[in-house]
Design an enzyme around this catalytic site. Sequence first.
Site, PDB file in Angstrom:
ATOM      1  N   TYR A 125       0.863  -1.182   0.000  1.00 21.97           N
ATOM      2  CA  TYR A 125       0.000   0.000   0.000  1.00 21.97           C
ATOM      3  C   TYR A 125       0.894   1.223   0.000  1.00 21.97           C
ATOM      4  CZ  TYR A 125      -3.252   3.557   1.668  1.00 21.97           C
ATOM      5  OH  TYR A 125      -4.008   4.696   1.778  1.00 21.97           O
TER       6      TYR A 125
ATOM      7  N   GLU B 122      -3.763   7.502  -3.932  1.00 18.99           N
ATOM      8  CA  GLU B 122      -3.580   6.205  -3.283  1.00 18.99           C
ATOM      9  C   GLU B 122      -3.362   5.094  -4.305  1.00 18.99           C
ATOM     10  OE1 GLU B 122      -6.141   4.549   0.297  1.00 18.99           O
ATOM     11  OE2 GLU B 122      -6.955   3.800  -1.583  1.00 18.99           O
TER      12      GLU B 122
END
Length: 391
Positions: free
Chosen positions: A105, A192
């Site tokens: 991530y 993101e």
Amino acid sequence: MKIQEADAKSLLLAEGLPVPAWEVARTAADARASAERFLTAGAERVVVKAQVLVGGRGKAGGVKLAGSAAEAESGAAAIRGVENKGLTVRKVLVAAAADIVREFYLAATIDRRARRVLLMGSAEGGVEIEEVAASNPGAIVTVHAHPYLGLLDAEARRLAFGMGLGNHWKAAAAIARGLGRTMVANDADLVEVNPLAIVRERGADGTVGERLVCLDAKITLDDSALSRHPGLEALRDLDEEDPADGAARAEGINFIKLDGTIGCMVNGAGLAMTTMDLVKRAGGEPANFLDIGGGARSDKVSAAMRLILEDPKVQAILVNIFGGITRGDEVAHGLIEARAEQTRDVPMVVRIVGTNAEEAGRLLEEARFETATSLDEAAAKAVAVAGRPAA
Ligand code: GDP
Ligand code: MN
């Protein structure tokens, strides 16, 4: 403003980040044609992904792998039938399926307290970061970007190693810097990449290597900064926008729809918040936040009224105007006009104070509007009349 994965990926590509090629298809037949192209170009499988402005598509059945064009077509058809948190899927993204070795991530966001771009990374990719933050906060590595110099080398390296990307630290650092640039270049609130993935790829010479790529992308743009980026307005997905939001934007009205039954029309954001609080305190639930802005003229008042009445849940309308630049009599005229063209008879309670309030009061009385002098009184009256037929 949220933008679709495919558009977010375009913004990442513009900063030179590694994003595997994709196509967007609006029909299952187009998805089949796209899949055909990727398979012909050498892909063993393709991935078909719902383009909707919500996360967790994987879990909701919005991501499918297909080994043939026919399978991609049926996958796309199935995805288009899936409701993702109430949103209908109108488009899918098609790409060569990545051979994922490991998922990470990585995101850039704004740290308002530090007044800097914050980069957040975790070895627990593919999972929503909120879950990681709750279950294993130690697994999240954060570093700040420098306001002028961007993400410094040492910080980028600390992030990459902290995420367990030691073997790929140069690529990871470059991607982290790129996310920071994407934030600043587009005035984004969030950039993101989840998953950022190590993928196995076969080169032209047949040798297999590993590479770090951005497999998913989610970007939210700062609405207030959109005027600085005329090109980005085109990325607004009107398919997924409530028509009321578009109408409010066109009229220059600040409008946020909520779930209650008391429609609110107020001038000034702070007063609008206060009005909502007092509606709640009086035992009601606001149907919306609506700020008609300063100096609103009667046509804007009618437009605001239309927006409020379009919501079938609205059972009473509370108008709370503090006349400063906004003239009370202008608002009163607007309300009278709006009621004349009103398609639905909803009781209305009006409180106007400040500039030309007396004139406003006289006009409203003549037009037989329910009025109130204090905000508490107005809120109580609005809650009391909600649901009752208008007088
Ligand atoms: P999200 O669930 O809405 O965040 O959608 P993602 O694009 O992140 O996809 C969800 C999951 O599907 C990923 O975490 C991967 O595990 C899987 N996935 C997505 N793309 C691919 C791909 O190209 N190949 C493989 N094998 N899995 C993928
Ligand atoms: Mn994702």
